[in-house]
Design a protein around this motif. Structure first.
Motif, PDB file in Angstrom:
ATOM      1  N   SER A 252      -7.979 -11.290   7.061  1.00  0.00           N
ATOM      2  CA  SER A 252      -8.701 -10.717   5.925  1.00  0.00           C
ATOM      3  C   SER A 252      -8.023  -9.410   5.546  1.00  0.00           C
ATOM      4  O   SER A 252      -7.927  -8.486   6.369  1.00  0.00           O
ATOM      5  N   VAL A 253      -7.552  -9.335   4.309  1.00  0.00           N
ATOM      6  CA  VAL A 253      -6.837  -8.160   3.806  1.00  0.00           C
ATOM      7  C   VAL A 253      -7.637  -7.569   2.644  1.00  0.00           C
ATOM      8  O   VAL A 253      -8.019  -8.299   1.726  1.00  0.00           O
ATOM      9  N   PRO A 254      -7.909  -6.263   2.650  1.00  0.00           N
ATOM     10  CA  PRO A 254      -8.743  -5.663   1.596  1.00  0.00           C
ATOM     11  C   PRO A 254      -8.242  -5.892   0.182  1.00  0.00           C
ATOM     12  O   PRO A 254      -9.015  -6.200  -0.719  1.00  0.00           O
ATOM     13  N   GLN A 255      -6.935  -5.739  -0.046  1.00  0.00           N
ATOM     14  CA  GLN A 255      -6.390  -5.971  -1.386  1.00  0.00           C
ATOM     15  C   GLN A 255      -4.941  -6.386  -1.269  1.00  0.00           C
ATOM     16  O   GLN A 255      -4.247  -6.037  -0.322  1.00  0.00           O
ATOM     17  N   GLY A 256      -4.468  -7.166  -2.238  1.00  0.00           N
ATOM     18  CA  GLY A 256      -3.089  -7.649  -2.191  1.00  0.00           C
ATOM     19  C   GLY A 256      -2.890  -8.672  -1.088  1.00  0.00           C
ATOM     20  O   GLY A 256      -3.812  -9.392  -0.711  1.00  0.00           O
ATOM     21  N   LYS A 257      -1.669  -8.706  -0.536  1.00  0.00           N
ATOM     22  CA  LYS A 257      -1.332  -9.705   0.482  1.00  0.00           C
ATOM     23  C   LYS A 257      -0.980  -9.118   1.839  1.00  0.00           C
ATOM     24  O   LYS A 257      -0.757  -9.856   2.795  1.00  0.00           O
ATOM     25  N   ARG A 258      -0.907  -7.797   1.950  1.00  0.00           N
ATOM     26  CA  ARG A 258      -0.480  -7.171   3.197  1.00  0.00           C
ATOM     27  C   ARG A 258      -1.384  -5.994   3.547  1.00  0.00           C
ATOM     28  O   ARG A 258      -1.979  -5.351   2.681  1.00  0.00           O
ATOM     29  N   ALA A 259      -1.461  -5.683   4.834  1.00  0.00           N
ATOM     30  CA  ALA A 259      -2.221  -4.529   5.322  1.00  0.00           C
ATOM     31  C   ALA A 259      -1.752  -4.207   6.731  1.00  0.00           C
ATOM     32  O   ALA A 259      -0.878  -4.884   7.291  1.00  0.00           O
ATOM     33  N   SER A 285      -8.084   8.663   0.197  1.00  0.00           N
ATOM     34  CA  SER A 285      -8.986   7.518   0.202  1.00  0.00           C
ATOM     35  C   SER A 285      -8.244   6.290   0.716  1.00  0.00           C
ATOM     36  O   SER A 285      -7.028   6.186   0.572  1.00  0.00           O
ATOM     37  N   PHE A 286      -8.976   5.365   1.306  1.00  0.00           N
ATOM     38  CA  PHE A 286      -8.356   4.155   1.847  1.00  0.00           C
ATOM     39  C   PHE A 286      -9.424   3.088   2.054  1.00  0.00           C
ATOM     40  O   PHE A 286     -10.629   3.376   2.100  1.00  0.00           O
ATOM     41  N   ALA A 287      -8.955   1.847   2.162  1.00  0.00           N
ATOM     42  CA  ALA A 287      -9.843   0.734   2.475  1.00  0.00           C
ATOM     43  C   ALA A 287      -9.836   0.528   3.984  1.00  0.00           C
ATOM     44  O   ALA A 287      -8.779   0.479   4.612  1.00  0.00           O
ATOM     45  N   LEU A 288     -11.019   0.417   4.554  1.00  0.00           N
ATOM     46  CA  LEU A 288     -11.191   0.204   5.989  1.00  0.00           C
ATOM     47  C   LEU A 288     -11.910  -1.121   6.183  1.00  0.00           C
ATOM     48  O   LEU A 288     -12.957  -1.355   5.572  1.00  0.00           O
ATOM     49  N   GLY A 289     -11.334  -1.983   7.026  1.00  0.00           N
ATOM     50  CA  GLY A 289     -11.944  -3.298   7.134  1.00  0.00           C
ATOM     51  C   GLY A 289     -11.742  -3.993   8.461  1.00  0.00           C
ATOM     52  O   GLY A 289     -11.200  -3.433   9.418  1.00  0.00           O
ATOM     53  N   GLY A 357      -7.890  -4.534  16.082  1.00  0.00           N
ATOM     54  CA  GLY A 357      -8.434  -3.249  15.689  1.00  0.00           C
ATOM     55  C   GLY A 357      -8.784  -3.211  14.223  1.00  0.00           C
ATOM     56  O   GLY A 357      -8.715  -4.227  13.520  1.00  0.00           O
ATOM     57  N   PRO A 358      -9.147  -2.030  13.714  1.00  0.00           N
ATOM     58  CA  PRO A 358      -9.517  -1.893  12.304  1.00  0.00           C
ATOM     59  C   PRO A 358      -8.310  -2.062  11.386  1.00  0.00           C
ATOM     60  O   PRO A 358      -7.169  -1.794  11.772  1.00  0.00           O
ATOM     61  N   VAL A 359      -8.583  -2.504  10.164  1.00  0.00           N
ATOM     62  CA  VAL A 359      -7.547  -2.708   9.156  1.00  0.00           C
ATOM     63  C   VAL A 359      -7.579  -1.549   8.159  1.00  0.00           C
ATOM     64  O   VAL A 359      -8.655  -1.127   7.710  1.00  0.00           O
ATOM     65  N   VAL A 360      -6.399  -1.047   7.815  1.00  0.00           N
ATOM     66  CA  VAL A 360      -6.260   0.015   6.812  1.00  0.00           C
ATOM     67  C   VAL A 360      -5.393  -0.504   5.669  1.00  0.00           C
ATOM     68  O   VAL A 360      -4.373  -1.169   5.904  1.00  0.00           O
ATOM     69  N   ASP A 361      -5.802  -0.200   4.447  1.00  0.00           N
ATOM     70  CA  ASP A 361      -5.069  -0.682   3.272  1.00  0.00           C
ATOM     71  C   ASP A 361      -5.370   0.247   2.094  1.00  0.00           C
ATOM     72  O   ASP A 361      -6.263   1.090   2.161  1.00  0.00           O
ATOM     73  N   ASP A 362      -4.598   0.085   1.017  1.00  0.00           N
ATOM     74  CA  ASP A 362      -4.827   0.788  -0.250  1.00  0.00           C
ATOM     75  C   ASP A 362      -5.017   2.288  -0.032  1.00  0.00           C
ATOM     76  O   ASP A 362      -6.033   2.874  -0.417  1.00  0.00           O
ATOM     77  N   VAL A 363      -4.020   2.931   0.586  1.00  0.00           N
ATOM     78  CA  VAL A 363      -4.098   4.357   0.918  1.00  0.00           C
ATOM     79  C   VAL A 363      -3.669   5.189  -0.286  1.00  0.00           C
ATOM     80  O   VAL A 363      -2.596   4.964  -0.866  1.00  0.00           O
ATOM     81  N   ARG A 364      -4.506   6.149  -0.646  1.00  0.00           N
ATOM     82  CA  ARG A 364      -4.231   6.994  -1.816  1.00  0.00           C
ATOM     83  C   ARG A 364      -4.474   8.464  -1.481  1.00  0.00           C
ATOM     84  O   ARG A 364      -5.404   8.796  -0.735  1.00  0.00           O
TER      85      ARG A 364
END
Length: 394
Positions: A252-259, A285-289, A357-364
């Motif tokens: 499961s990836v928060p956005q796009g195809k990679r994380a 800001s970032f997506a945590l999942g 572990g936790p997933v991090v994505d879309d870091v701004r």
């Protein structure tokens, strides 16, 4: 019929060797020549094919004891692990296997490969492009219960011809002990353009190493402190342990195809230095999942932005596998460090062994008006207060 099959086999081998010798063909993204070790040697696959001197594995040169092993092959009471397919290469004491590649001079390339250990608990694998690029990767930690893991390593091509080498630096009492390697691929990396409204390079994590569609383990990114030569452009892996690069086909990836999935608590840290203006207010800001890989909760990250640090827990939501988190900070210099690591040491609930572990994505990182607005509000409140006092006492 047998004679015809023999002719076909020899013709196929000839064409393979001929194509391998063609000059000027730049390596394409994906599996390198016989990178899966499934092309048969001239004498065909045997139950035990060793190379000790001249190359007998098509597409490769060897030095020392290099053995082609088969899936299910036994050594003593141990069954050897072949990561993918039927065959792989095992490197004995101080043994090396190498291949010459044609690349684009000045470009950054990432090499993806799978590795498993055999006899020794302290096995390691050195991957290099001599004479300038080299890294020894510790294979002591098994990140998955399958007994093997995919890794990625990056280098800068200083010439249009490079020699990619894998070497076992160990010396064991049993000379046949040593790491097993398989599924070797290469990918030319590109540095994404930095968005105007985001100071983070490759914040969406879409640019990264080659990933095999049929491999569900992601790709481990070991320690790397050079952001200019990284399998994940723009990012460093500061810690002793690896982090996992994952795709949306198996996770499961928060956005796009990679994380990125953070592993091993404080021992798995990713970071980046971003451009900022001193004394300006910013928001990270970032997506945590959750990766959807049966990782046991709780899941949480420690997020750093300059001198600010926040412990942020992932909250399970039936409608989504991720949430948006943020950290406000004031920049102190023209470059500010942002970083993430997992607060806990998590494993999967189904095997109690595979690290997750936790997933991090879309870091701004973007300019925040929160601090300015707060100051303006305070000033306005003070001004209104003075006017109120004047009206009361006038």
């Amino acid at each position: 019929m047998v004679g015809r099959s023999e002719k076909i086999r020899w013709v196929s081998l000839f064409l393979f060797l001929f194509a391998h010798q063609l000059p000027g063909i730049v390596a394409e993204d994906g599996l390198i020549t016989n990178g899966d070790f499934e092309t048969p040697p001239s004498g065909g696959f045997a139950s035990d094919v060793m190379s000790d001197g001249p190359a007998t594995i098509p597409g490769w040169k060897t030095n020392g004891t290099v053995e082609l092993v088969e899936s299910g092959q036994k050594q003593g009471g141990m069954i050897l692990i072949v990561p993918e397919g039927t065959h792989a290469a095992r490197l004995g004491n101080d043994a090396e296997i190498s291949q010459e590649l044609t690349v684009e001079k000045g470009s950054i390339y990432s090499v993806t490969f799978s590795a498993a250990r055999t006899c020794a608990q302290l096995e390691s694998l050195n991957v290099s492009v001599p004479p300038t690029a080299s890294q020894t990767i510790d294979l002591q930690t098994l990140y998955s219960v399958q007994g093997w893991d995919p890794y990625a390593w990056a280098f800068e091509a200083l010439d249009d011809k490079v020699r990619l080498a894998f070497r076992n630096p160990g010396m064991e009492d049993d000379p046949t002990c040593g790491p097993i390697i398989d599924d070797i691929a290469i990918k030319k990396l590109f540095s994404p353009d930095r968005p105007k409204d985001n100071a983070v390079l490759n914040g969406d994590l879409e640019e990264g190493p080659w990933m095999f569609r049929n491999t569900s383990l992601g790709v481990l990114l070991p320690t790397n402190l050079d952001e200019d030569t990284s399998s994940l452009p723009g990012w460093n892996v500061e810690s002793n342990r690896a982090v996992r690069y994952i795709d949306s086909y198996h996770f499961s990836v928060p956005q796009g195809k990679r994380a990125i999935e953070l592993l091993s608590g404080k021992e798995g840290i990713i970071s980046q230095m971003v451009e900022t203006k001193p004394e300006k207010d910013y928001t990270l800001s970032f997506a945590l999942g959750h990766a959807g890989d049966k990782c046991k909760q709780p899941l949480a990250v420690m997020a750093f932005a300059g001198d600010q640090a926040e412990n942020i827990h992932y909250t399970l939501n039936s409608n989504s596998t991720f949430q948006t988190a943020s950290v406000n900070f004031t920049a102190k210099a023209e470059r500010t460090r942002i970083a993430f690591y997992s607060v806990y040491y998590n494993t999967r609930s189904d095997d109690m062994s595979s690290l997750c572990g936790p997933v991090v994505d879309d870091v701004r990182v973007w300019f925040s008006r929160a601090g300015r607005n707060a100051n303006a509000g305070f000033t306005l409140a003070v001004g209104l207060g003075w006017w109120a006092l004047l009206l009361v006492f006038s």
